[in-house]
Scaffold this motif. Structure first.
Motif, PDB file in Angstrom:
ATOM      1  N   GLU A   1       0.855  -1.180   0.000  1.00  0.00           N
ATOM      2  CA  GLU A   1       0.000   0.000   0.000  1.00  0.00           C
ATOM      3  C   GLU A   1       0.894   1.233   0.000  1.00  0.00           C
ATOM      4  N   GLY A   2       1.169   1.730  -1.198  1.00  0.00           N
ATOM      5  CA  GLY A   2       2.074   2.865  -1.328  1.00  0.00           C
ATOM      6  C   GLY A   2       3.487   2.456  -0.948  1.00  0.00           C
ATOM      7  N   THR A   3       4.042   3.138   0.044  1.00  0.00           N
ATOM      8  CA  THR A   3       5.385   2.795   0.513  1.00  0.00           C
ATOM      9  C   THR A   3       5.343   1.845   1.702  1.00  0.00           C
ATOM     10  N   ARG A   4       4.186   1.332   1.983  1.00  0.00           N
ATOM     11  CA  ARG A   4       3.999   0.469   3.155  1.00  0.00           C
ATOM     12  C   ARG A   4       3.661  -0.947   2.720  1.00  0.00           C
ATOM     13  N   VAL A   5       4.241  -1.938   3.422  1.00  0.00           N
ATOM     14  CA  VAL A   5       3.937  -3.342   3.173  1.00  0.00           C
ATOM     15  C   VAL A   5       3.096  -3.869   4.326  1.00  0.00           C
ATOM     16  N   VAL A   6       1.963  -4.458   3.994  1.00  0.00           N
ATOM     17  CA  VAL A   6       1.056  -5.025   4.986  1.00  0.00           C
ATOM     18  C   VAL A   6       1.256  -6.541   5.016  1.00  0.00           C
ATOM     19  N   VAL A   7       1.453  -7.079   6.215  1.00  0.00           N
ATOM     20  CA  VAL A   7       1.629  -8.520   6.410  1.00  0.00           C
ATOM     21  C   VAL A   7       0.537  -8.999   7.346  1.00  0.00           C
ATOM     22  N   GLU A   8      -0.220  -9.997   6.912  1.00  0.00           N
ATOM     23  CA  GLU A   8      -1.330 -10.517   7.710  1.00  0.00           C
ATOM     24  C   GLU A   8      -1.218 -12.028   7.853  1.00  0.00           C
ATOM     25  N   ARG A   9      -1.663 -12.506   8.998  1.00  0.00           N
ATOM     26  CA  ARG A   9      -1.700 -13.947   9.276  1.00  0.00           C
ATOM     27  C   ARG A   9      -3.122 -14.435   9.102  1.00  0.00           C
ATOM     28  N   GLU A  10      -3.299 -15.484   8.318  1.00  0.00           N
ATOM     29  CA  GLU A  10      -4.620 -16.053   8.116  1.00  0.00           C
ATOM     30  C   GLU A  10      -5.034 -16.857   9.335  1.00  0.00           C
ATOM     31  N   THR A  11      -6.245 -16.628   9.812  1.00  0.00           N
ATOM     32  CA  THR A  11      -6.797 -17.418  10.908  1.00  0.00           C
ATOM     33  C   THR A  11      -8.224 -17.804  10.553  1.00  0.00           C
ATOM     34  N   ALA A  12      -8.806 -18.681  11.368  1.00  0.00           N
ATOM     35  CA  ALA A  12     -10.189 -19.094  11.141  1.00  0.00           C
ATOM     36  C   ALA A  12     -11.146 -17.920  11.295  1.00  0.00           C
ATOM     37  N   ASP A  13     -10.728 -16.912  12.044  1.00  0.00           N
ATOM     38  CA  ASP A  13     -11.585 -15.750  12.279  1.00  0.00           C
ATOM     39  C   ASP A  13     -11.257 -14.572  11.369  1.00  0.00           C
ATOM     40  N   GLY A  14     -10.381 -14.817  10.373  1.00  0.00           N
ATOM     41  CA  GLY A  14     -10.018 -13.750   9.468  1.00  0.00           C
ATOM     42  C   GLY A  14      -8.583 -13.302   9.650  1.00  0.00           C
ATOM     43  N   PRO A  15      -8.159 -12.267   8.913  1.00  0.00           N
ATOM     44  CA  PRO A  15      -6.775 -11.795   9.007  1.00  0.00           C
ATOM     45  C   PRO A  15      -6.434 -11.293  10.399  1.00  0.00           C
ATOM     46  N   ALA A  16      -5.181 -11.536  10.798  1.00  0.00           N
ATOM     47  CA  ALA A  16      -4.709 -11.094  12.113  1.00  0.00           C
ATOM     48  C   ALA A  16      -3.272 -10.640  11.994  1.00  0.00           C
ATOM     49  N   GLU A  17      -2.811  -9.933  12.991  1.00  0.00           N
ATOM     50  CA  GLU A  17      -1.436  -9.474  13.034  1.00  0.00           C
ATOM     51  C   GLU A  17      -0.495 -10.669  13.231  1.00  0.00           C
ATOM     52  N   PRO A  18       0.674 -10.652  12.604  1.00  0.00           N
ATOM     53  CA  PRO A  18       1.653 -11.728  12.852  1.00  0.00           C
ATOM     54  C   PRO A  18       2.074 -11.735  14.311  1.00  0.00           C
ATOM     55  N   LEU A  19       2.289 -12.917  14.855  1.00  0.00           N
ATOM     56  CA  LEU A  19       2.741 -13.059  16.228  1.00  0.00           C
ATOM     57  C   LEU A  19       4.259 -13.014  16.330  1.00  0.00           C
ATOM     58  N   LEU A  20       4.937 -13.007  15.186  1.00  0.00           N
ATOM     59  CA  LEU A  20       6.395 -12.980  15.146  1.00  0.00           C
ATOM     60  C   LEU A  20       6.881 -11.621  14.650  1.00  0.00           C
ATOM     61  N   PRO A  21       8.099 -11.232  15.005  1.00  0.00           N
ATOM     62  CA  PRO A  21       8.648  -9.979  14.464  1.00  0.00           C
ATOM     63  C   PRO A  21       8.739 -10.036  12.936  1.00  0.00           C
ATOM     64  N   VAL A  22       8.555  -8.900  12.302  1.00  0.00           N
ATOM     65  CA  VAL A  22       8.570  -8.804  10.834  1.00  0.00           C
ATOM     66  C   VAL A  22       9.686  -7.861  10.409  1.00  0.00           C
ATOM     67  N   ARG A  23      10.466  -8.288   9.420  1.00  0.00           N
ATOM     68  CA  ARG A  23      11.522  -7.451   8.854  1.00  0.00           C
ATOM     69  C   ARG A  23      11.226  -7.286   7.361  1.00  0.00           C
ATOM     70  N   ILE A  24      11.021  -6.054   6.909  1.00  0.00           N
ATOM     71  CA  ILE A  24      10.686  -5.785   5.507  1.00  0.00           C
ATOM     72  C   ILE A  24      11.963  -5.500   4.739  1.00  0.00           C
ATOM     73  N   ARG A  25      12.099  -6.128   3.563  1.00  0.00           N
ATOM     74  CA  ARG A  25      13.249  -5.876   2.697  1.00  0.00           C
ATOM     75  C   ARG A  25      12.759  -5.569   1.283  1.00  0.00           C
ATOM     76  N   GLY A  26      13.559  -4.821   0.541  1.00  0.00           N
ATOM     77  CA  GLY A  26      13.229  -4.490  -0.840  1.00  0.00           C
ATOM     78  C   GLY A  26      12.347  -3.268  -1.001  1.00  0.00           C
ATOM     79  N   LEU A  27      12.057  -2.553   0.079  1.00  0.00           N
ATOM     80  CA  LEU A  27      11.164  -1.396  -0.034  1.00  0.00           C
ATOM     81  C   LEU A  27      11.795  -0.247  -0.805  1.00  0.00           C
ATOM     82  N   GLY A  28      13.112  -0.211  -0.879  1.00  0.00           N
ATOM     83  CA  GLY A  28      13.771   0.883  -1.576  1.00  0.00           C
ATOM     84  C   GLY A  28      13.668   0.778  -3.079  1.00  0.00           C
ATOM     85  N   THR A  29      13.133  -0.342  -3.593  1.00  0.00           N
ATOM     86  CA  THR A  29      13.014  -0.536  -5.036  1.00  0.00           C
ATOM     87  C   THR A  29      11.588  -0.249  -5.469  1.00  0.00           C
ATOM     88  N   LEU A  30      11.418   0.605  -6.442  1.00  0.00           N
ATOM     89  CA  LEU A  30      10.070   0.916  -6.942  1.00  0.00           C
ATOM     90  C   LEU A  30       9.585  -0.192  -7.845  1.00  0.00           C
TER      91      LEU A  30
END
Length: 788
Positions: free
Chosen positions: A759-788
């Protein structure tokens, strides 16, 4: 003895020493005499073909089509595979199948077709049987995938096993893969490939064939579809492949052909059609899920024939620690055994082996023992005496155990086609466990009987139980190692139920993944051997064996620092990462090749440890889906013809593309990319596929690219798991699967699915659950954002 055998005998005595050399000469003559007396003379033969259709008998999933001189049983299963067997052959008994044959698909019906043919229509394919016995497999859209012409048998006039031949036709664009472990792959070029597990007797290079693992399993990739075909006969045979030519002759395509010739056994066949992932999943469902390796087995292993003694092992381990190099396992070869006898210890060289094993385990290092099937034929030996009491050994036609020659000298071999023998052998691993060993690697199990000339294995006339059916080594040879691996795996599950068995088998057959993995065997040191290493791993993965790897550095000789480093860097991304060498080879420790190599090897080891959670995930996915860890570039895009011909790079799971350096003097190499965006993991530069791109390959690393949008579980700086997310391209999504392994027990943890979007310059990461999308329970490291 002809002149060539005489020359071989003289050379053998001169090169191996008088005692062993003379034994191998006698062994070769014993085998020749045994087969001359014990095998039936074929005499005159008469040829037979099925003839025209006489009648049909519909049944569940298909039915029986009767011809004048044979009958064809055809069944479509609920898993989407189709089976057919000639002359009354059924799916059982089979060493390849994990259990009983799968249930027939009641929706599949045998019905008349045009021109006197019959067909079975199912969800995934249509099978058409012509009035003279040709069998054609078509996609649901009506495109022909393969056509098997009417088979031909050659029957001895005096009775006995019939030889047979089956010619198959595939599309002109089709490419062949598989047939077990082949050094010249992964794509199999025109030529004949023997189906007889063979120890070459020396270090091998591309072009040497056959090798330790042969399987009548072909994966065929074409525009119409991908399909896997398995001819379930363990007898000696050969496959002659000829690729087609598009637009050949008068504007017509020349089809590709596969000629299969077998010296005996049933003519029965399994075919499954679909995407590569679906085909391998169906094959895994049929032949059994891959055994899960313990987590430590996904790290780095160090092995050598010639460690010498306990102090040498400690010196090597101290070298790894002193240089800051991760190490997870040490393998001991036959030099740790007492007079090279299986299930023994040389007390002079290894006086306190359990203490050594415990010391290593406290440092996170497991000890792995070599195990060979040959048992020294020496009264008073506990293993030999208990085997005699159990009537466990392969016998000759005269009723006495067959004598062979192996490292302990005169030896006998257990009959692993007998259930009681497997149970007895599996119990012997209690001695190994008591010494502190955590894993086992089987070798010389083709099986090998050292011989000055001829076939270096047991006599073909040697009698085997074959699960009570009775038979001889002609049928048992190719499945011998499979039975040995089963015995070890089942024995270890009883002896140490709290741990996953770790079993490597140099030889094997279809279904061997149920009990463990394999390695290359004695691949030659040299750049061709490096290239063969990748071919073997990819080819075995496409036959359903996902866990394998080479002898890093090659088995023989002295690799140059450059060759050793490039081999080491490749090994760091293969399922089994193990350095190993023979007794006359140079050293294989990274610090023996100079400071630069040591630095770069350390980087490869650190990266392997960082990727350990990803390898754990791939192991669980291989078990559940049949997908190999290391996959050809065409895995997700079989329609891309450029990828079908690319054998110098591979996909590691869905997320990474690894492009090893396979030629000397290379610091930049071309990489064929599948479609989508790919990031160089070192520079984060982005490339768009499908395309061929040039990527830097300095001595410090080999090119590794990450698929945009992928989620990789990796080890963080604190030792915990982190999700490394490579940014999706704008307007695209991605994702990944993660399995957080609960340990080395039998538990199978849940698979977590993650989705990514930009979403623009932001990367959204979601965990699939039986109740729908949820926040990841693990730390997230984003790479490659500097490339358009």
């Amino acid at each position: 003895m002809d002149g060539r055998d005489l020359v071989r005998s003289v050379k053998t005595v001169g090169s191996t020493g008088a005692a062993l050399g003379l034994r191998t000469v006698r062994a070769a003559w014993r085998r020749r005499r045994a087969d001359a007396v014990g095998l039936p003379a074929r005499g005159a033969e008469r040829a037979r073909v099925p003839g025209p259709v006489l009648s049909v008998e519909p049944g569940p999933g298909g039915g029986i089509v009767r011809f004048t001189r044979s009958e064809l049983r055809i069944t479509v299963t609920v898993g989407g595979a189709v089976f057919w067997g000639w002359d009354g052959a059924r799916p059982d008994p089979s060493y390849a199948l994990a259990d009983r044959a799968p249930e027939p698909d009641a929706r599949a019906v045998l019905e008349p077709d045009k021109d006197g043919a019959w067909r079975v229509v199912s969800e995934r394919m249509t099978v058409v049987v012509s009035r003279h016995g040709a069998v054609e497999v078509r996609t649901p859209g009506g495109v022909t995938v393969r056509r098997d012409l009417p088979p031909r048998w050659w029957e001895p006039s005096g009775g006995g096993e019939a030889r047979w031949m089956q010619r198959s036709e595939v599309g002109a664009d089709a490419r062949f893969f598989g047939l077990g472990g082949r050094a010249a792959g992964p794509r199999l070029r025109n030529g004949t490939y023997r189906l007889w597990n063979t120890a070459p007797g020396r270090a091998f290079v591309p072009g040497d064939d056959p090798l330790h693992i042969t399987m009548p399993v072909q994966l065929v990739v074409a525009d119409a579809a991908t399909h896997l075909v398995f001819h379930d006969s363990s007898w000696d045979g050969g496959v002659t492949l000829r690729e087609g030519e598009e637009g050949a002759g008068s504007g017509h395509d020349r089809v590709g052909t596969s000629d299969l010739r077998m010296e005996g056994g049933p003519l029965r066949c399994w075919v499954m059609v679909g995407s590569p992932a679906r085909v391998l999943h169906t094959w895994s469902s049929l032949t059994g899920s891959a055994a899960l390796p313990p987590a430590w087995a996904l790290g780095h292993h160090h092995a050598r024939w010639g460690f010498g003694d306990e102090q040498e092992v400690r010196r090597i381990v101290a070298g790894y620690h002193g240089h800051g190099l991760p190490l997870d396992a040490v393998h001991l070869d036959i030099d740790h055994l007492d007079a090279r006898r299986v299930f023994t210890v040389d007390r002079d060289r290894f006086p306190k082996l359990p203490v050594l094993a415990e010391e290593l385990r406290r440092d996170g290092i497991r000890l792995v023992s070599v195990v060979e099937p040959a048992v020294g034929a020496e009264a008073g030996s506990p293993v030999y005496d208990s085997g005699v009491a159990e009537d466990a050994f392969v016998r000759g036609r005269g009723g006495l155990p067959v004598r062979a020659v192996s490292w302990p000298g005169e030896a006998v071999h257990p009959d692993f086609t007998r259930a009681r023998t497997r149970q007895w052998w599996g119990g012997l691993y209690a001695e190994r466990l008591s010494q502190g060993f955590a894993g086992f690697w089987h070798t010389m199990n083709e099986p090998v009987s050292l011989a000055a000339f001829g076939d270096s294995t047991l006599p073909r006339s040697a009698a085997h139980d074959l699960e009570g059916r009775g038979g001889d080594h002609r049928e048992a040879h190719n499945v011998y190692a499979l039975g040995m691996a089963r015995a070890a795996f089942e024995g270890l599950r009883e002896l140490a139920p709290q741990e996953r068995p770790f079993v490597l088998s140099r030889s094997g057959w279809a279904g061997m993944q149920r009990y463990g993995g394999t390695w290359s065997g004695n691949v030659a040191t040299g750049w061709p051997g490096l290239r063969a290493s990748l071919s073997l791993v990819l080819g075995l993965g496409l036959c359903g064996v996902p866990y394998s790897g080479p002898d890093v550095g090659g088995f023989d000789g002295d690799p140059s620092p450059e060759l050793y480093l490039r081999w080491f860097q490749l090994g760091a991304y293969l399922p089994l990462f193990r350095t190993h060498a023979g007794p006359r080879a140079g050293r294989r420790e990274p610090w023996e090749f100079g400071g630069d190599v040591l630095e770069h090897a350390r980087a490869a080891l650190v990266e392997r440890r960082r990727l350990r959670p990803y390898f754990v995930t791939l192991a669980h996915l291989a078990r559940r889906t049949g997908a190999p860890y290391a996959r050809p570039l065409w895995w997700g895009s079989p329609e891309d013809r450029a990828l079908r011909d690319c054998g110098d790079a591979f996909l590691l799971g869905d997320g990474l593309l690894v492009a090893p350096v396979l030629d000397p003097g290379t610091d930049r190499r071309a990489v064929q990319l599948p479609r989508g965006r790919w990031y160089d993991t070192a520079t984060e530069r982005a490339y768009e596929g499908p395309a061929q791109v040039l990527v830097d390959a300095p001595p410090s690393r080999i090119p590794v690219l990450a698929r945009a949008g992928t989620v990789l579980p990796v080890r963080g700086d604190d030792g915990g798991m982190v999700l490394e997310v490579w940014a999706p391209a704008r307007g695209r999504t991605g994702g990944g699967l993660v399995v957080a392994d609960a340990g080395d027990g039998s538990e199978e943890p849940e698979i977590e699915r993650f989705l990514t979007r930009r979403e623009g310059t932001r990367v959204v990461v979601e965990r699939e659950t039986a109740d729908g999308p949820a926040e990841p329970l693990l730390p997230v490291r984003i790479r490659g954002l500097g490339t358009l």
